[in-house]
Design a protein around this motif. Structure first.
Motif, mmCIF file in Angstrom:
data_model
loop_
_atom_site.group_PDB
_atom_site.id
_atom_site.type_symbol
_atom_site.label_atom_id
_atom_site.label_comp_id
_atom_site.label_asym_id
_atom_site.label_seq_id
_atom_site.Cartn_x
_atom_site.Cartn_y
_atom_site.Cartn_z
ATOM 1 N N UNK A 46 0.843 -1.207 0.000
ATOM 2 C CA UNK A 46 0.000 0.000 0.000
ATOM 3 C C UNK A 46 0.872 1.249 0.000
ATOM 4 N N UNK A 47 1.940 1.230 0.800
ATOM 5 C CA UNK A 47 2.807 2.408 0.889
ATOM 6 C C UNK A 47 3.575 2.598 -0.425
ATOM 7 N N UNK A 48 4.084 1.476 -0.993
ATOM 8 C CA UNK A 48 4.832 1.591 -2.250
ATOM 9 C C UNK A 48 3.956 2.152 -3.366
ATOM 10 N N UNK A 49 2.684 1.744 -3.386
ATOM 11 C CA UNK A 49 1.778 2.239 -4.436
ATOM 12 C C UNK A 49 1.113 3.549 -4.015
ATOM 13 N N UNK A 50 1.363 3.986 -2.775
ATOM 14 C CA UNK A 50 0.702 5.187 -2.211
ATOM 15 C C UNK A 50 -0.815 5.083 -2.405
ATOM 16 N N UNK A 51 -1.325 3.864 -2.178
ATOM 17 C CA UNK A 51 -2.741 3.584 -2.447
ATOM 18 C C UNK A 51 -3.520 3.472 -1.137
ATOM 19 N N UNK A 52 -4.814 3.656 -1.222
ATOM 20 C CA UNK A 52 -5.665 3.494 -0.041
ATOM 21 C C UNK A 52 -5.612 2.067 0.467
ATOM 22 N N UNK A 53 -5.765 1.931 1.780
ATOM 23 C CA UNK A 53 -5.741 0.617 2.414
ATOM 24 C C UNK A 53 -7.113 0.382 3.060
ATOM 25 N N UNK A 54 -7.769 -0.683 2.630
ATOM 26 C CA UNK A 54 -9.076 -1.025 3.202
ATOM 27 C C UNK A 54 -8.920 -2.229 4.126
ATOM 28 N N UNK A 55 -9.669 -2.216 5.209
ATOM 29 C CA UNK A 55 -9.654 -3.384 6.090
ATOM 30 C C UNK A 55 -11.061 -3.975 6.134
ATOM 31 N N UNK A 56 -11.126 -5.299 6.037
ATOM 32 C CA UNK A 56 -12.402 -6.017 6.041
ATOM 33 C C UNK A 56 -12.329 -7.104 7.110
ATOM 34 N N UNK A 57 -13.377 -7.220 7.902
ATOM 35 C CA UNK A 57 -13.392 -8.249 8.952
ATOM 36 C C UNK A 57 -14.586 -9.159 8.794
ATOM 37 N N UNK A 58 -14.342 -10.453 8.998
ATOM 38 C CA UNK A 58 -15.404 -11.461 9.015
ATOM 39 C C UNK A 58 -15.487 -11.990 10.449
#
Ligand SMILES: CCCCCCCCCCCCCC(=O)SCCNC(=O)CCNC(=O)[C@H](O)C(C)(C)COP(=O)(O)OP(=O)(O)OC[C@H]1O[C@@H](n2cnc3c(N)ncnc32)[C@H](O)[C@@H]1OP(=O)(O)O
Ligand SMILES: CCCCCCCC/C=C\CCCCCCCC(=O)OC[C@@H](O)COP(=O)(O)O
Length: 217
Positions: A131-143
């Protein structure tokens, strides 16, 4: 095609998914999605909410599982050799560029393996580096925990409900490799709390578990 087929399995197994926060996914552009991984049943949960143009990171061994391996290959799964950190890291650094070039989302199970013991394993850092290398958003999903309806050790597999939550995206713009450890820790704490809340189980003290002071449940 795969998602639509796998999504019908829940009727056979008597599973219900209750999804919250799906609207959080409505952000354009590449991103990294991390979620907990309890069992192969997660493939149903994955397909239930899978966004368009999203590929998963999988262990290399899955490529050699015949038709399933072929389907995963055609579905764009990125295979990594978990036994070789340098190989895994080389593959992952190529992924950051591909994410940006081809506008794809990448789904990673940061625990790195299945874990059905009602808690989260410590996270590997690959997803957060990505995520940091792509400077992209990070989503978290929980089950939520499957333990009440699915427990292979006790030969238990009955119908049940899985609560799913997609949390608000975390921005990584401006973060560098130095921030990855902190980002990983922050996500771990939030995800663990959310996991316990969704599962309706009590939260155990994090520090004690990390120091190995508490036995595994
Ligand atoms: C019917 C058919 C249906 C088909 C269904 C299709 C759906 C298919 C769904 C498929 C579902 C499939 C489901 C599955 O198969 S799940 C199993 C496979 N997935 C994973 O393992 C993903 C999670 N793992 C990781 O992210 C690991 O970190 C990797 C594998 C990358 C390395 O792990 P490893 O254990 O070897 O090492 P480490 O994590 O201790 O890290 C060591 C050091 O390296 C640093 N580092 C790490 N990465 C990077 C990086 N990129 N750039 C720079 N540095 C990096 C890191 O900070 C650390 O340094 P320090 O911080 O300690 O100093
Ligand atoms: C017992 C009930 C079985 C119900 C199956 C319903 C859902 C099946 C959906 C698709 C079948 C093919 C999917 C193959 C993908 C396998 C993903 C997986 O879970 O791999 C294990 C890997 O992450 C971690 O491996 P380890 O835990 O380290 O080894």
């Amino acid at each position: 095609i795969i998602a639509n087929i796998v999504k019908t399995f829940k009727y056979i197994y008597g599973l219900r998914f209750e999804v919250q926060g799906l609207e959080n996914f409505e952000v354009e552009g590449p991103c990294v999605i991390v979620s907990n991984h309890q069992s192969i049943l997660d493939m149903m949960g994955l397909m239930e909410i899978l966004p368009d143009d999203c590929v998963q990171i999988g262990k290399k061994e899955l490529l050699y599982t015949g038709p399933v391996g072929l389907i995963m290959y055609l579905g764009g799964v990125i295979f990594i050799n978990r036994k070789s950190t340098s190989n895994a890291k080389t593959v992952m650094s190529g992924v950051a560029q591909t994410m940006l070039d081809e506008n794809v989302k990448v789904w990673v199970y940061p625990e790195g393996t299945r874990n059905g013991n009602g808690d989260l394993l410590p996270f590997k850092k690959g997803a957060f580096h990505l995520a940091v290398q792509a400077q992209a958003n990070l989503f978290t999903v929980l089950y939520s925990s499957f333990t009440s309806f699915y427990n292979p050790a006790k030969k238990l597999f009955i119908s049940g409900k899985i609560r799913v939550e997609v949390l608000q995206p975390i921005e990584t713009k401006g973060l560098t490799a130095e921030d990855v450890a902190d980002l990983t820790e922050r996500c771990y704490c939030t995800m663990r709390e959310t996991f316990f809340r969704l599962s309706g189980t009590a939260r155990e003290p994090l520090a004690s578990r990390h120091n190995g002071l508490l036995p595994d449940p």
